[in-house]
Design a protein around this motif. Structure first.
Motif, PDB file in Angstrom:
ATOM      1  N   THR A   2       9.548  -4.382   2.057  1.00 32.52           N
ATOM      2  CA  THR A   2      10.624  -3.974   1.155  1.00 32.52           C
ATOM      3  C   THR A   2      11.959  -4.560   1.585  1.00 32.52           C
ATOM      4  O   THR A   2      12.711  -5.080   0.761  1.00 32.52           O
ATOM      5  CB  THR A   2      10.718  -2.435   1.086  1.00 32.52           C
ATOM      6  OG1 THR A   2       9.461  -1.915   0.639  1.00 32.52           O
ATOM      7  CG2 THR A   2      11.793  -1.976   0.141  1.00 32.52           C
ATOM      8  N   ASN A  23      17.641  -0.327  -2.696  1.00 32.61           N
ATOM      9  CA  ASN A  23      16.621   0.379  -1.923  1.00 32.61           C
ATOM     10  C   ASN A  23      15.285   0.236  -2.641  1.00 32.61           C
ATOM     11  O   ASN A  23      15.194  -0.477  -3.644  1.00 32.61           O
ATOM     12  CB  ASN A  23      17.003   1.849  -1.714  1.00 32.61           C
ATOM     13  CG  ASN A  23      17.206   2.571  -3.030  1.00 32.61           C
ATOM     14  OD1 ASN A  23      16.386   2.485  -3.946  1.00 32.61           O
ATOM     15  ND2 ASN A  23      18.321   3.291  -3.136  1.00 32.61           N
ATOM     16  N   GLU A  24      14.270   0.919  -2.171  1.00 36.73           N
ATOM     17  CA  GLU A  24      12.933   0.732  -2.734  1.00 36.73           C
ATOM     18  C   GLU A  24      12.815   1.175  -4.188  1.00 36.73           C
ATOM     19  O   GLU A  24      11.935   0.725  -4.897  1.00 36.73           O
ATOM     20  CB  GLU A  24      11.880   1.420  -1.868  1.00 36.73           C
ATOM     21  CG  GLU A  24      11.987   2.920  -1.815  1.00 36.73           C
ATOM     22  CD  GLU A  24      10.939   3.533  -0.908  1.00 36.73           C
ATOM     23  OE1 GLU A  24      10.675   4.733  -1.074  1.00 36.73           O
ATOM     24  OE2 GLU A  24      10.388   2.829  -0.052  1.00 36.73           O
ATOM     25  N   SER A  66      11.000  -1.562  -9.938  1.00 37.27           N
ATOM     26  CA  SER A  66      11.518  -1.116  -8.643  1.00 37.27           C
ATOM     27  C   SER A  66      11.060  -2.085  -7.559  1.00 37.27           C
ATOM     28  O   SER A  66      10.044  -2.763  -7.709  1.00 37.27           O
ATOM     29  CB  SER A  66      11.042   0.305  -8.305  1.00 37.27           C
ATOM     30  OG  SER A  66       9.685   0.313  -7.934  1.00 37.27           O
ATOM     31  N   GLN A  68       9.877  -1.170  -4.822  1.00 39.24           N
ATOM     32  CA  GLN A  68       8.617  -0.630  -4.320  1.00 39.24           C
ATOM     33  C   GLN A  68       7.424  -1.101  -5.173  1.00 39.24           C
ATOM     34  O   GLN A  68       6.401  -1.511  -4.625  1.00 39.24           O
ATOM     35  CB  GLN A  68       8.671   0.897  -4.302  1.00 39.24           C
ATOM     36  CG  GLN A  68       7.397   1.523  -3.769  1.00 39.24           C
ATOM     37  CD  GLN A  68       7.472   3.029  -3.740  1.00 39.24           C
ATOM     38  OE1 GLN A  68       8.278   3.635  -4.442  1.00 39.24           O
ATOM     39  NE2 GLN A  68       6.637   3.641  -2.933  1.00 39.24           N
ATOM     40  N   SER A  71       6.843  -4.692  -4.409  1.00 39.87           N
ATOM     41  CA  SER A  71       6.275  -4.791  -3.072  1.00 39.87           C
ATOM     42  C   SER A  71       4.780  -4.451  -3.091  1.00 39.87           C
ATOM     43  O   SER A  71       3.978  -5.139  -2.455  1.00 39.87           O
ATOM     44  CB  SER A  71       7.015  -3.851  -2.125  1.00 39.87           C
ATOM     45  OG  SER A  71       6.465  -3.899  -0.838  1.00 39.87           O
TER      46      SER A  71
END
Length: 81
Positions: A2, A23-24, A66, A68, A71
């Protein structure tokens, strides 16, 4: 992974402050503000960094919702290599 993705986004956007802002859960198009050309450059950079080839048959715009989700998509791609 991430953190590296966020660093690559900041590199593509030429905005080092994004490393601390994203952020994630950050959306790659809205929060990071990446346009279509930047997304292409981002994906090419991800392929290079993680030594993978993005399978666009399985890629969806949902993966950009996102850091995340993106990822997780990259992790699955790397695991299948």
């Amino acid at each position: 992974m991430t953190t590296k993705i966020i660093e690559i986004i900041a590199e593509i956007k030429e905005d080092p402050s994004l490393v601390n802002k994203l952020n994630e859960s950050s959306d790659l198009t809205h929060d990071a503000g990446m346009d279509s050309l930047q997304i292409i450059n981002f994906i090419l950079r991800i392929e290079e960094e993680f030594d993978i080839e993005v399978d666009f048959d399985h890629f969806s715009l949902e993966h950009l919702q996102s850091v995340q989700k993106f990822s997780q998509f990259i992790h699955k791609m790397a695991a299948s290599v």
